[in-house]
Design a protein around this motif. Structure first.
Motif, mmCIF file in Angstrom:
data_model
loop_
_atom_site.group_PDB
_atom_site.id
_atom_site.type_symbol
_atom_site.label_atom_id
_atom_site.label_comp_id
_atom_site.label_asym_id
_atom_site.label_seq_id
_atom_site.Cartn_x
_atom_site.Cartn_y
_atom_site.Cartn_z
ATOM 1 N N LEU A 271 -2.434 3.813 -3.744
ATOM 2 C CA LEU A 271 -2.408 2.493 -4.382
ATOM 3 C C LEU A 271 -2.552 1.425 -3.311
ATOM 4 O O LEU A 271 -1.926 1.508 -2.245
ATOM 5 C CB LEU A 271 -1.104 2.275 -5.148
ATOM 6 C CG LEU A 271 -0.862 3.162 -6.369
ATOM 7 C CD1 LEU A 271 0.519 2.891 -6.947
ATOM 8 C CD2 LEU A 271 -1.935 2.957 -7.434
ATOM 9 N N ASP A 272 -3.376 0.423 -3.592
ATOM 10 C CA ASP A 272 -3.577 -0.722 -2.710
ATOM 11 C C ASP A 272 -3.510 -1.965 -3.595
ATOM 12 O O ASP A 272 -4.380 -2.190 -4.438
ATOM 13 C CB ASP A 272 -4.938 -0.606 -2.014
ATOM 14 C CG ASP A 272 -5.190 -1.725 -1.014
ATOM 15 O OD1 ASP A 272 -4.987 -2.903 -1.363
ATOM 16 O OD2 ASP A 272 -5.608 -1.428 0.113
ATOM 17 N N LEU B 291 -4.026 -11.388 -7.971
ATOM 18 C CA LEU B 291 -3.659 -9.984 -7.836
ATOM 19 C C LEU B 291 -4.920 -9.136 -7.892
ATOM 20 O O LEU B 291 -5.805 -9.394 -8.719
ATOM 21 C CB LEU B 291 -2.706 -9.574 -8.967
ATOM 22 C CG LEU B 291 -2.067 -8.187 -8.881
ATOM 23 C CD1 LEU B 291 -1.065 -8.119 -7.736
ATOM 24 C CD2 LEU B 291 -1.384 -7.832 -10.199
ATOM 25 N N VAL B 292 -5.020 -8.133 -7.011
ATOM 26 C CA VAL B 292 -6.064 -7.116 -7.112
ATOM 27 C C VAL B 292 -5.423 -5.759 -6.851
ATOM 28 O O VAL B 292 -4.545 -5.626 -5.996
ATOM 29 C CB VAL B 292 -7.245 -7.347 -6.132
ATOM 30 C CG1 VAL B 292 -8.068 -8.547 -6.529
ATOM 31 C CG2 VAL B 292 -6.752 -7.490 -4.702
ATOM 32 N N CYS B 293 -5.854 -4.737 -7.602
ATOM 33 C CA CYS B 293 -5.230 -3.416 -7.529
ATOM 34 C C CYS B 293 -6.313 -2.339 -7.431
ATOM 35 O O CYS B 293 -7.323 -2.413 -8.129
ATOM 36 C CB CYS B 293 -4.381 -3.148 -8.782
ATOM 37 S SG CYS B 293 -3.172 -4.425 -9.143
ATOM 38 N N ARG C 73 0.834 -1.204 0.000
ATOM 39 C CA ARG C 73 0.000 0.000 0.000
ATOM 40 C C ARG C 73 0.869 1.254 0.000
ATOM 41 O O ARG C 73 1.843 1.348 0.752
ATOM 42 C CB ARG C 73 -0.909 0.034 1.236
ATOM 43 C CG ARG C 73 -2.002 -1.017 1.246
ATOM 44 C CD ARG C 73 -2.786 -0.904 2.532
ATOM 45 N NE ARG C 73 -3.932 -1.797 2.571
ATOM 46 C CZ ARG C 73 -4.230 -2.595 3.586
ATOM 47 N NH1 ARG C 73 -3.457 -2.624 4.645
ATOM 48 N NH2 ARG C 73 -5.290 -3.365 3.553
ATOM 49 N N TYR C 74 0.461 2.207 -0.827
ATOM 50 C CA TYR C 74 1.043 3.550 -0.821
ATOM 51 C C TYR C 74 -0.112 4.533 -0.656
ATOM 52 O O TYR C 74 -0.712 4.973 -1.635
ATOM 53 C CB TYR C 74 1.826 3.802 -2.105
ATOM 54 C CG TYR C 74 3.088 2.981 -2.188
ATOM 55 C CD1 TYR C 74 4.198 3.310 -1.409
ATOM 56 C CD2 TYR C 74 3.167 1.858 -3.004
ATOM 57 C CE1 TYR C 74 5.356 2.552 -1.456
ATOM 58 C CE2 TYR C 74 4.318 1.090 -3.062
ATOM 59 C CZ TYR C 74 5.418 1.449 -2.281
ATOM 60 O OH TYR C 74 6.561 0.681 -2.327
ATOM 61 N N PRO C 75 -0.452 4.885 0.576
ATOM 62 C CA PRO C 75 -1.643 5.712 0.824
ATOM 63 C C PRO C 75 -1.458 7.190 0.510
ATOM 64 O O PRO C 75 -2.438 7.910 0.370
ATOM 65 C CB PRO C 75 -1.916 5.502 2.314
ATOM 66 C CG PRO C 75 -0.589 5.143 2.897
ATOM 67 C CD PRO C 75 0.146 4.390 1.828
ATOM 68 N N HIS D 195 3.604 -2.709 4.041
ATOM 69 C CA HIS D 195 3.686 -4.024 3.408
ATOM 70 C C HIS D 195 3.227 -5.071 4.418
ATOM 71 O O HIS D 195 3.827 -5.207 5.484
ATOM 72 C CB HIS D 195 5.111 -4.319 2.952
ATOM 73 C CG HIS D 195 5.669 -3.289 2.016
ATOM 74 N ND1 HIS D 195 5.723 -3.478 0.656
ATOM 75 C CD2 HIS D 195 6.167 -2.051 2.234
ATOM 76 C CE1 HIS D 195 6.250 -2.403 0.085
ATOM 77 N NE2 HIS D 195 6.519 -1.522 1.027
ATOM 78 N N ALA D 196 2.173 -5.791 4.102
ATOM 79 C CA ALA D 196 1.676 -6.862 4.964
ATOM 80 C C ALA D 196 1.844 -8.187 4.231
ATOM 81 O O ALA D 196 1.425 -8.330 3.074
ATOM 82 C CB ALA D 196 0.209 -6.640 5.308
ATOM 83 N N ALA D 197 2.485 -9.132 4.879
ATOM 84 C CA ALA D 197 2.751 -10.420 4.247
ATOM 85 C C ALA D 197 1.480 -11.256 4.153
ATOM 86 O O ALA D 197 0.605 -11.171 5.023
ATOM 87 C CB ALA D 197 3.808 -11.174 5.043
ATOM 88 N N PRO D 198 1.350 -12.071 3.108
ATOM 89 C CA PRO D 198 0.225 -13.024 3.064
ATOM 90 C C PRO D 198 0.318 -13.996 4.236
ATOM 91 O O PRO D 198 1.395 -14.206 4.810
ATOM 92 C CB PRO D 198 0.436 -13.744 1.722
ATOM 93 C CG PRO D 198 1.362 -12.881 0.935
ATOM 94 C CD PRO D 198 2.224 -12.173 1.938
ATOM 95 N N ALA D 199 -0.802 -14.583 4.584
ATOM 96 C CA ALA D 199 -0.823 -15.532 5.703
ATOM 97 C C ALA D 199 -1.643 -16.753 5.317
ATOM 98 O O ALA D 199 -2.774 -16.622 4.830
ATOM 99 C CB ALA D 199 -1.420 -14.879 6.951
#
Length: 440
Positions: A316-317, A289-291, A240-242, A355-359
């Motif tokens: 951007l998310d 992927l989703v943007c 994410r770039y808020p 940046h959040a890692a997938p889980a």
């Protein structure tokens, strides 16, 4: 992304299942608590429970009151995490933990996060009513500050709980609506930012046997499948770039030919269009992927119909279950912005990113939940979560973790979130059935 790994209709009406009679008292308790919560945080047309603000405070107080009435042990730690404990026979054993957040987006729905805490309390109430003698403690957590619209940091409350935030966070992170720091808001709420500054964990992962987060689904998959319950297989990570921006030059809309313009708006739109083309390519290749560009705004102090915009702010998310794809997309963003800078004479600044890692969710607990659903005849499916959740923090620490989704017909982060009480009862039956095994 495949929305479901498996699907199975339950007995009866999968669209609106009959409420399991054995769970009726606890379903009524959950309905009452959710109604009280909505009334206490109403901010028409929805509810507002700002992180470390009055609405979140009221929500925590209501849950603590309900827990005390049920005879649970109630405690609040220095950063405001609410812990409500049903003691087990051997208190030295790691506990089973159920939890979610109690904050909301502005004018949001009543069920996002809160339904999970309420379901945890309802499950504890059922265990008490049945006189169950559990081997280990059951802890219900009310977690702070999950919605990053208030503070631009993902999973703020759960990462703070485990000492995972940078030490400067309380004094540098500011709330979007007030401009005041996290520390200022915490102190105003009677809380202490010191553990965050010290990087000190307030909960030991080794003392947690597993973590469960019930939650409304925030997409349409369960509605489309006609099923009340989903068992989550994994949680997408995010890039994410808020607070991204592009700077060019404000010039006359009629007097300056295209070749001489440094149009910030067109440069920003070109980046977003290129990102969408890449997204389509990734989808065709079978990648997840989703943007989203959630903010797109020129400078209100300078914008005018007769001016070429010299500044554009955007966000951007980008999300994926694939950590490598997120990293690759980040590299692509840098290359694409550099190319557009050279081509259009502008300057991009993506700003600070999160940046959040997938889980991945624990396969064993998924199977325990599935078997509990089969015993109760609940219509279920396995599915990934596109939204981020505090459960990802627990899973990232190696704690066996799982999520249970409940059908919600009107999306999320809006006032129209829905949760049919029959669906809540179906989810509660699955949850309590699983607890019989997990607490043994």
């Amino acid at each position: 992304m495949a929305a479901r790994e498996a699907a199975r209709p339950g007995t009866g009406d999968a669209r609106r299942g009959a409420m399991p009679c054995d769970i009726a008292p606890e379903s009524a308790l959950a309905e009452t608590l959710l109604a009280r919560l909505r009334a206490a945080s109403l901010d028409a047309p929805g509810v507002t429970r700002a992180s470390f603000g009055p609405g979140e405070r009221v929500a925590h107080a209501l849950m603590a009151e309900a827990a005390a009435t049920l005879g649970l042990e109630v405690a609040v730690d220095a950063i405001g995490t609410l812990r409500m404990t049903l003691p087990g026979q051997d208190r030295d054993l790691p506990a089973v933990v159920i939890g979610s957040h109690l904050d909301s987006v502005p004018h949001g729905g009543n069920y996002d996060g809160a339904a999970g805490v309420v379901m945890g309390l309802a499950a504890a109430a059922r265990l008490r009513r049945k006189g169950a003698r559990t081997a280990r403690d059951l802890i219900i957590l009310g977690i702070r500050a999950e919605e990053m619209c208030w503070f631009a940091a993902h999973y703020l409350g759960s990462r703070a709980l485990f000492g995972l935030l940078p030490p400067e966070t309380p004094d540098q992170l500011r709330r979007a609506d007030t401009g005041r720091t996290l520390a200022e808001h915490m102190i105003e709420e009677g809380l202490d930012p010191t553990p965050i500054r010290e990087g000190r964990a307030l909960m030991d992962p080794a003392r947690i046997a597993c973590f469960l987060e019930p939650h409304i689904e925030q997409g349409p998959a369960l509605v489309a499948a006609g099923l009340p319950v989903g068992i989550v297989t994994g949680i997408r990570g995010s890039l994410r770039y808020p607070r991204a921006s592009v700077s060019g030059e404000h010039t006359h809309a009629g007097a300056v030919p295209r070749a001489f313009r440094r149009d910030a708006a067109l440069a920003g739109v070109a980046l977003i269009a290129a990102l969408e083309r890449r997204w389509i390519e990734m989808e065709r290749a079978g990648a997840d992927l989703v943007c989203t560009a959630g903010i797109l705004a020129t400078d209100p102090a300078h914008q005018a119909p007769t001016k070429v915009p010299g500044f554009l702010r955007f966000s951007l998310d980008i999300r994926s279950e694939d950590a490598a794809l997120l990293a690759e997309t980040d590299r692509w963003l840098r290359e694409e912005t550099a190319r557009l800078e050279a081509e259009r004479g502008v300057r991009f600044d993506l700003g600070p990113g999160t940046h959040a890692a997938p889980a991945r969710m624990d396969a064993r607990i998924q199977d325990i939940l599935w078997r509990a659903g089969e015993r109760t005849g609940t219509g279920m499916m396995r599915m990934a979560s596109g939204a981020g959740h505090d459960c990802a923090t627990f899973a990232g620490l190696g704690i066996p973790s799982a999520m249970l989704f409940l059908r919600n017909e009107n999306g999320s982060h809006n006032p129209d979130e829905t949760l049919d009480m029959a669906d809540l009862a179906a989810g509660l039956a699955v949850l309590t059935g699983a607890l019989e095994e997990l607490l043994a």
